[in-house]
Design a protein around this motif. Structure first.
Motif, PDB file in Angstrom:
ATOM      1  N   MET A 142       7.683 -17.024  -3.052  1.00  0.00           N
ATOM      2  CA  MET A 142       7.888 -18.430  -3.396  1.00  0.00           C
ATOM      3  C   MET A 142       7.928 -19.317  -2.161  1.00  0.00           C
ATOM      4  O   MET A 142       7.738 -20.530  -2.250  1.00  0.00           O
ATOM      5  CB  MET A 142       9.162 -18.600  -4.214  1.00  0.00           C
ATOM      6  N   ALA A 143       8.148 -18.719  -0.982  1.00  0.00           N
ATOM      7  CA  ALA A 143       8.111 -19.505   0.249  1.00  0.00           C
ATOM      8  C   ALA A 143       6.747 -20.153   0.436  1.00  0.00           C
ATOM      9  O   ALA A 143       6.641 -21.256   0.997  1.00  0.00           O
ATOM     10  CB  ALA A 143       8.446 -18.624   1.449  1.00  0.00           C
ATOM     11  N   TYR A 144       5.689 -19.501  -0.023  1.00  0.00           N
ATOM     12  CA  TYR A 144       4.345 -20.094   0.044  1.00  0.00           C
ATOM     13  C   TYR A 144       4.301 -21.417  -0.715  1.00  0.00           C
ATOM     14  O   TYR A 144       3.800 -22.432  -0.216  1.00  0.00           O
ATOM     15  CB  TYR A 144       3.334 -19.110  -0.546  1.00  0.00           C
ATOM     16  N   LEU A 145       4.844 -21.436  -1.925  1.00  0.00           N
ATOM     17  CA  LEU A 145       4.829 -22.649  -2.749  1.00  0.00           C
ATOM     18  C   LEU A 145       5.770 -23.702  -2.184  1.00  0.00           C
ATOM     19  O   LEU A 145       5.492 -24.903  -2.261  1.00  0.00           O
ATOM     20  CB  LEU A 145       5.183 -22.293  -4.186  1.00  0.00           C
ATOM     21  N   LEU A 146       6.882 -23.270  -1.593  1.00  0.00           N
ATOM     22  CA  LEU A 146       7.785 -24.214  -0.940  1.00  0.00           C
ATOM     23  C   LEU A 146       7.077 -24.918   0.220  1.00  0.00           C
ATOM     24  O   LEU A 146       7.128 -26.155   0.350  1.00  0.00           O
ATOM     25  CB  LEU A 146       9.018 -23.470  -0.425  1.00  0.00           C
ATOM     26  N   LEU A 147       6.419 -24.155   1.070  1.00  0.00           N
ATOM     27  CA  LEU A 147       5.715 -24.747   2.212  1.00  0.00           C
ATOM     28  C   LEU A 147       4.565 -25.631   1.746  1.00  0.00           C
ATOM     29  O   LEU A 147       4.313 -26.704   2.321  1.00  0.00           O
ATOM     30  CB  LEU A 147       5.209 -23.640   3.136  1.00  0.00           C
ATOM     31  N   GLN A 148       3.873 -25.218   0.699  1.00  0.00           N
ATOM     32  CA  GLN A 148       2.799 -26.046   0.157  1.00  0.00           C
ATOM     33  C   GLN A 148       3.354 -27.359  -0.399  1.00  0.00           C
ATOM     34  O   GLN A 148       2.730 -28.422  -0.257  1.00  0.00           O
ATOM     35  CB  GLN A 148       2.048 -25.293  -0.946  1.00  0.00           C
ATOM     36  N   ALA A 149       4.528 -27.297  -1.018  1.00  0.00           N
ATOM     37  CA  ALA A 149       5.138 -28.510  -1.561  1.00  0.00           C
ATOM     38  C   ALA A 149       5.505 -29.483  -0.451  1.00  0.00           C
ATOM     39  O   ALA A 149       5.262 -30.698  -0.548  1.00  0.00           O
ATOM     40  CB  ALA A 149       6.367 -28.147  -2.391  1.00  0.00           C
ATOM     41  N   PRO A 202       0.811  -1.224   0.000  1.00  0.00           N
ATOM     42  CA  PRO A 202       0.000   0.000   0.000  1.00  0.00           C
ATOM     43  C   PRO A 202       0.843   1.272   0.000  1.00  0.00           C
ATOM     44  O   PRO A 202       0.365   2.323   0.404  1.00  0.00           O
ATOM     45  CB  PRO A 202      -0.798  -0.134   1.303  1.00  0.00           C
ATOM     46  N   SER A 203       2.077   1.175  -0.463  1.00  0.00           N
ATOM     47  CA  SER A 203       2.974   2.338  -0.464  1.00  0.00           C
ATOM     48  C   SER A 203       3.532   2.593  -1.854  1.00  0.00           C
ATOM     49  O   SER A 203       3.028   3.439  -2.590  1.00  0.00           O
ATOM     50  CB  SER A 203       4.105   2.132   0.551  1.00  0.00           C
ATOM     51  N   ARG A 204       4.547   1.844  -2.248  1.00  0.00           N
ATOM     52  CA  ARG A 204       5.300   2.165  -3.461  1.00  0.00           C
ATOM     53  C   ARG A 204       4.494   1.960  -4.741  1.00  0.00           C
ATOM     54  O   ARG A 204       4.639   2.695  -5.710  1.00  0.00           O
ATOM     55  CB  ARG A 204       6.562   1.298  -3.498  1.00  0.00           C
ATOM     56  N   GLU A 205       3.644   0.932  -4.774  1.00  0.00           N
ATOM     57  CA  GLU A 205       2.955   0.587  -6.015  1.00  0.00           C
ATOM     58  C   GLU A 205       1.432   0.620  -5.910  1.00  0.00           C
ATOM     59  O   GLU A 205       0.756   1.049  -6.825  1.00  0.00           O
ATOM     60  CB  GLU A 205       3.406  -0.814  -6.485  1.00  0.00           C
ATOM     61  N   LYS A 206       0.872   0.099  -4.821  1.00  0.00           N
ATOM     62  CA  LYS A 206      -0.578   0.017  -4.647  1.00  0.00           C
ATOM     63  C   LYS A 206      -1.234  -0.762  -5.778  1.00  0.00           C
ATOM     64  O   LYS A 206      -2.381  -0.498  -6.132  1.00  0.00           O
ATOM     65  CB  LYS A 206      -1.207   1.417  -4.551  1.00  0.00           C
ATOM     66  N   GLY A 207      -0.497  -1.711  -6.344  1.00  0.00           N
ATOM     67  CA  GLY A 207      -1.014  -2.455  -7.482  1.00  0.00           C
ATOM     68  C   GLY A 207      -1.400  -3.869  -7.098  1.00  0.00           C
ATOM     69  O   GLY A 207      -0.874  -4.448  -6.147  1.00  0.00           O
ATOM     70  N   GLN A 208      -2.325  -4.429  -7.848  1.00  0.00           N
ATOM     71  CA  GLN A 208      -2.757  -5.808  -7.648  1.00  0.00           C
ATOM     72  C   GLN A 208      -2.004  -6.703  -8.635  1.00  0.00           C
ATOM     73  O   GLN A 208      -2.254  -6.666  -9.835  1.00  0.00           O
ATOM     74  CB  GLN A 208      -4.263  -5.935  -7.860  1.00  0.00           C
ATOM     75  N   TYR A 209      -1.093  -7.497  -8.096  1.00  0.00           N
ATOM     76  CA  TYR A 209      -0.290  -8.394  -8.917  1.00  0.00           C
ATOM     77  C   TYR A 209      -0.867  -9.799  -8.876  1.00  0.00           C
ATOM     78  O   TYR A 209      -1.160 -10.338  -7.805  1.00  0.00           O
ATOM     79  CB  TYR A 209       1.158  -8.415  -8.426  1.00  0.00           C
ATOM     80  N   LEU A 210      -1.006 -10.370 -10.044  1.00  0.00           N
ATOM     81  CA  LEU A 210      -1.639 -11.673 -10.187  1.00  0.00           C
ATOM     82  C   LEU A 210      -0.936 -12.748  -9.366  1.00  0.00           C
ATOM     83  O   LEU A 210      -1.584 -13.543  -8.678  1.00  0.00           O
ATOM     84  CB  LEU A 210      -1.676 -12.050 -11.675  1.00  0.00           C
ATOM     85  N   GLY A 211       0.388 -12.786  -9.388  1.00  0.00           N
ATOM     86  CA  GLY A 211       1.106 -13.805  -8.636  1.00  0.00           C
ATOM     87  C   GLY A 211       1.019 -13.594  -7.138  1.00  0.00           C
ATOM     88  O   GLY A 211       0.902 -14.555  -6.370  1.00  0.00           O
ATOM     89  N   ASP A 212       1.048 -12.341  -6.700  1.00  0.00           N
ATOM     90  CA  ASP A 212       0.884 -12.045  -5.277  1.00  0.00           C
ATOM     91  C   ASP A 212      -0.440 -12.593  -4.763  1.00  0.00           C
ATOM     92  O   ASP A 212      -0.548 -13.040  -3.610  1.00  0.00           O
ATOM     93  CB  ASP A 212       0.919 -10.539  -5.038  1.00  0.00           C
ATOM     94  N   ALA A 226       4.816 -14.356 -17.039  1.00  0.00           N
ATOM     95  CA  ALA A 226       4.311 -15.670 -17.431  1.00  0.00           C
ATOM     96  C   ALA A 226       4.007 -16.547 -16.220  1.00  0.00           C
ATOM     97  O   ALA A 226       2.969 -17.223 -16.170  1.00  0.00           O
ATOM     98  CB  ALA A 226       5.324 -16.357 -18.348  1.00  0.00           C
ATOM     99  N   ASP A 227       4.902 -16.552 -15.240  1.00  0.00           N
ATOM    100  CA  ASP A 227       4.699 -17.372 -14.041  1.00  0.00           C
ATOM    101  C   ASP A 227       3.360 -17.059 -13.381  1.00  0.00           C
ATOM    102  O   ASP A 227       2.674 -17.952 -12.870  1.00  0.00           O
ATOM    103  CB  ASP A 227       5.795 -17.102 -13.000  1.00  0.00           C
ATOM    104  N   TYR A 228       3.002 -15.780 -13.376  1.00  0.00           N
ATOM    105  CA  TYR A 228       1.780 -15.351 -12.696  1.00  0.00           C
ATOM    106  C   TYR A 228       0.535 -15.817 -13.446  1.00  0.00           C
ATOM    107  O   TYR A 228      -0.433 -16.283 -12.831  1.00  0.00           O
ATOM    108  CB  TYR A 228       1.774 -13.832 -12.549  1.00  0.00           C
ATOM    109  N   SER A 229       0.543 -15.658 -14.766  1.00  0.00           N
ATOM    110  CA  SER A 229      -0.622 -16.098 -15.547  1.00  0.00           C
ATOM    111  C   SER A 229      -0.909 -17.570 -15.318  1.00  0.00           C
ATOM    112  O   SER A 229      -2.068 -17.988 -15.191  1.00  0.00           O
ATOM    113  CB  SER A 229      -0.373 -15.850 -17.040  1.00  0.00           C
ATOM    114  N   LEU A 230       0.151 -18.361 -15.225  1.00  0.00           N
ATOM    115  CA  LEU A 230      -0.021 -19.811 -15.099  1.00  0.00           C
ATOM    116  C   LEU A 230      -0.475 -20.225 -13.702  1.00  0.00           C
ATOM    117  O   LEU A 230      -0.865 -21.376 -13.497  1.00  0.00           O
ATOM    118  CB  LEU A 230       1.287 -20.511 -15.478  1.00  0.00           C
ATOM    119  N   GLN A 231      -0.468 -19.313 -12.744  1.00  0.00           N
ATOM    120  CA  GLN A 231      -1.000 -19.614 -11.409  1.00  0.00           C
ATOM    121  C   GLN A 231      -2.493 -19.326 -11.292  1.00  0.00           C
ATOM    122  O   GLN A 231      -3.121 -19.691 -10.297  1.00  0.00           O
ATOM    123  CB  GLN A 231      -0.244 -18.806 -10.357  1.00  0.00           C
ATOM    124  N   TRP A 232      -3.057 -18.683 -12.303  1.00  0.00           N
ATOM    125  CA  TRP A 232      -4.457 -18.260 -12.202  1.00  0.00           C
ATOM    126  C   TRP A 232      -5.432 -19.427 -12.002  1.00  0.00           C
ATOM    127  O   TRP A 232      -6.324 -19.334 -11.139  1.00  0.00           O
ATOM    128  CB  TRP A 232      -4.815 -17.422 -13.432  1.00  0.00           C
TER     129      TRP A 232
END
Length: 749
Positions: A610-617, A375-385, A433-439
């Motif tokens: 990526m720690a989220y995906l590591l823990l999920q794995a 909520p500071s530098r970008e305030k953007g919604q990123y697909l991968g986030d 590309a990585d983000y689109s494929l997580q949708w």
């Protein structure tokens, strides 16, 4: 007051778009395009000439009798703040494309009076291309309509009065064109303009909007919640010099009253942390400079800023001839509606508790009209986030509206590129590309929590289109090679890729690498799950999955090590190249011990996302003890490092100095919350919409007791553990199954 669609909706607007006359006749600029086609801002161009423009509009009207109900429908480009008879009502809209523009509805009957009434709106047009606003397209204006007792009473037209908000002078740009500083000259403020009886005879007629190209739709999410909080501590640093500590990171604006001789000044500084000497670090490490100067009118001036900041501390410095009212110090906090009682987690393990709390804070304050990367530098919604944030938000709130909107936001970008845009809304056309494929994985997460089969059906065509886009890069063996129209990210920042052995230039060069293909396989796998849930024939996807898995193993498996390499021809087996094959089931059982050993050895040698995906794995492989150990570990790369450095919200990176522009409120680091629920406590949704869940705890010895309450699709779910016994109370409509001898399922009272 909250915005919601009024009964019956709005079928036809009897109002006109009105605009700042400076925009009248300007041809809109098309900003929706692929990233490689995006034009750069030019000095003296429209982004500079038409930026940080504040427009005031007002309309007085008479009521002989008070209506039983009164609905005000409103939207603006880029943004509005609405007042009725001087009272703040709400703000919006959530940003979106003009082809599906959101409007908000407010029930305002309790704000109306018999006699003279006033509707007042402060409209803001941002200007530059950014992630925070759908701006830079020269579309600016307002449309509003008041309906009383289901009869349209008035709407925007040339009878409204218009002027610029002259007290706002354009300040320095903040972040990535995210916002502008707001130096305010109170001598130029239109005092009292929000109330009836104000003399607006010197104001002008607004212009008609240049083109009827907006498609208006009720906003699917509520407007942001706003409320005031007082500082936890106020310190006097000198005469007229104060340091405010709000106790934790928040999002909003400062509020205070000041007075002094005309032209005297008060300086405001905000920041997420303090300098070593105890002053506010307003030139923040995330590259936002939160410093503004207010010029006083000679009377009592009350600060009312427009845009919001992310901060914990504020410094107020009254110059010669100026003073401030200490009793007026406050912050006007804003974020998506968040009920702190929607969930409850209390753990005997203080480490888990503290980590949960900073992750919850980041998601609370980082969710505005959309999920934000920060909520500071970008305030953007990123697909991968969103892979991380939406999963966490669902557990914290049980509110599926924001996740559904985020998924639809992404689907709307298919008109720009079927392979999807990574940032939406906003006119910053970044593609990853990585983000689109997580949708598809995100869609499935939402479905399991919501049970919304209709949304699966709605989004499936865009999912198929996304896969078709990437199939253009498929070789004969089914693997993707040189996906050059989008960034191949792997992880961020780039020094946390664990030595990933492939050149990730933009655009990416020749070659075939592991991670993009692992994500591709995961996308196919989740699409197959969606298709099956909708009763479609999945035989084609089954064959494609088998082909891609076989080719992936042939291309990347290091047979002697029983690990996966980063790229064809590489002998390097990074953490990243092995976590996804484990998560998506691309390994054989005999290879699993070597992969798990690698992940355990390398630990959190990745970024927080990526720690989220590591823990999920690790959880998918049954390594739940390892999940807990990594969540609470004391490594340099850990959530404990954030806490040691004073975090009140989870950071963008593992520590303040591990990235050159670290935000100290970044919800993409909130992975522990869903992993605590699912892997540590062992609660897993089995049937969509929480119709059935499994509870198979494998609790660490350090967790001697906890209470967990969640708001889920069917009601309230309660878990209580102490003295080696776990009691579970589920709402009607949710069946809890468990084979654990410590679990006792109780009837809901």
């Amino acid at each position: 007051m909250t915005g919601r669609p009024h009964p019956g909706g709005t079928d036809r607007w009897r109002a006109s778009w009105i605009t700042d006359p400076a925009f009248a006749g300007l041809a809109p600029i098309e900003r929706r395009m692929k990233e490689l086609e995006m034009t750069k801002e030019q000095p003296g161009g429209p982004e500079e000439r038409y930026s940080a423009r504040h427009m005031l509009v007002r309309r007085e009207f008479e009521l002989e009798t008070l209506p039983g109900e009164a609905w005000l429908d409103i939207t603006a480009d880029d943004y509005y703040k609405l007042y009725v008879n001087g009272a703040y009502v709400g703000q919006g809209p959530a940003q979106s494309g003009f082809d599906r523009y959101w409007f908000n509805s407010y029930e305002i009957a309790d704000l109306l009076v018999a006699g003279a009434n006033c509707i007042a709106v402060h409209v803001y047009y941002h200007g530059p291309v950014s992630r925070s606003y759908n701006s830079a397209d020269l579309r600016q204006g307002l449309i509003a309509q008041l309906t009383t007792d289901r009869t349209p009473l008035l709407g925007t037209d040339r009878r409204w009065r218009w002027k610029t908000a002259d007290e706002f002078t354009r300040g320095e740009r903040i972040g990535y064109n995210t916002q502008f500083a707001e130096p305010i000259d109170f001598r130029r403020k239109a005092v009292g303009w929000k109330t009836a009886g104000y003399d607006d005879s010197a104001w002008s007629e607004p212009a008609e909007h240049p083109g009827p190209d907006y498609s208006l739709h009720p906003q699917p999410t509520p407007v942001v919640q706003t409320y005031e909080v007082a500082p936890r501590q106020v310190s006097r640093l000198g005469p007229g010099h104060y340091l405010l500590d709000f106790g934790h990171e928040l999002t909003g604006q400062l509020k205070l009253a000041m007075q002094g001789s005309p032209g005297s000044q008060v300086e405001l500084r905000c920041g997420e942390e303090l300098e070593p000497g105890g002053r506010v670090r307003w030139e923040m490490r995330c590259n936002c400079a939160y410093r503004e100067v207010c010029t006083l009118s000679g009377g009592r001036d009350e600060l009312e800023q427009y845009d919001y900041k992310a901060f914990r501390y504020a410094e107020i410095i009254a110059g010669p001839g100026a003073s401030v009212d200490e009793s007026s110090f406050a912050a006007v906090v804003r974020h998506y509606p968040y009920d702190p009682d929607a969930h409850r987690f209390v753990a005997s393990d203080g480490r888990l508790q503290a980590i949960w709390d900073i992750c919850a804070n980041a998601v609370r304050y980082g969710t505005q009209e959309h999920y934000t990367d920060c909520p500071s530098r970008e305030k953007g919604q990123y697909l991968g986030d969103n892979t991380v944030i939406m999963h966490t938000h669902l557990y914290l709130t049980g509110d599926t509206r924001m996740t559904a909107k985020a998924l639809r936001d992404t689907a709307s970008t298919a008109s720009i590129c079927p392979g999807l845009i990574a940032v939406t809304p906003g006119h910053f056309m970044q593609e990853i590309a990585d983000y689109s494929l997580q949708w598809p994985m995100q869609i499935w997460t939402h479905y399991m929590h919501s049970g919304d089969l209709a949304l699966l059906r709605e989004l499936l065509p865009a999912v198929r289109g996304m896969l078709a886009h990437f199939e253009r890069y498929a070789r004969a063996d089914g693997l993707l090679e040189q996906v050059a129209d989008k960034w191949n990210l792997v992880d961020w920042p780039d020094n946390l890729r664990d030595g990933y052995d492939f050149s990730l230039t933009k655009p990416v060069g020749p070659g075939c690498h592991n991670l993009i293909n692992a994500f591709y396989y995961g996308a196919l796998r989740h699409t197959r799950m969606i298709e099956a849930e909708l009763g479609a024939d999945t035989s084609g996807l089954d064959a494609q999955l088998a082909k891609v898995r076989s080719s992936f193993r042939s291309a990347f498996l290091l047979e002697r090590e029983q690990l996966f390499a980063d790229a064809e021809g590489s002998s390097h087996a990074s953490l990243h190249a092995n976590m996804l094959p484990l998560l998506f089931g691309m390994e054989e059982e005999a290879e699993r011990p070597a992969i798990v050993a690698l992940l355990r050895r390398k630990r959190l040698a990745c970024g927080v996302y990526m720690a989220y995906l590591l823990l999920q794995a690790l959880a998918a492989a049954g390594e739940r003890e390892a999940v807990h150990e990594l969540i609470v570990c004391e490594d340099a790369h850990s959530w404990q490092t954030m806490l040691r450095e004073g975090a009140t919200a989870c950071f963008e990176a593992w520590s303040k100095d591990s990235k050159w522009n670290t935000s100290l409120c970044h919800p993409w680091a909130s992975a522990p919350i869903p992993l605590i629920v699912e892997a540590v406590i062992g609660l897993e949704i089995v049937e969509p919409g929480w119709k059935k869940a499994h509870l198979n705890p494998r609790l660490p010895a350090e967790l001697e007791a906890f209470e967990l309450e969640l708001t889920i699709a069917t009601g309230r779910l309660r878990l209580r553990y102490e003295n080696g016994r776990m009691d579970v109370t589920a709402p009607p409509g949710t069946a809890i199954e468990s084979s654990s001898p410590i679990v006792r399922v109780l009837a809901d009272e």
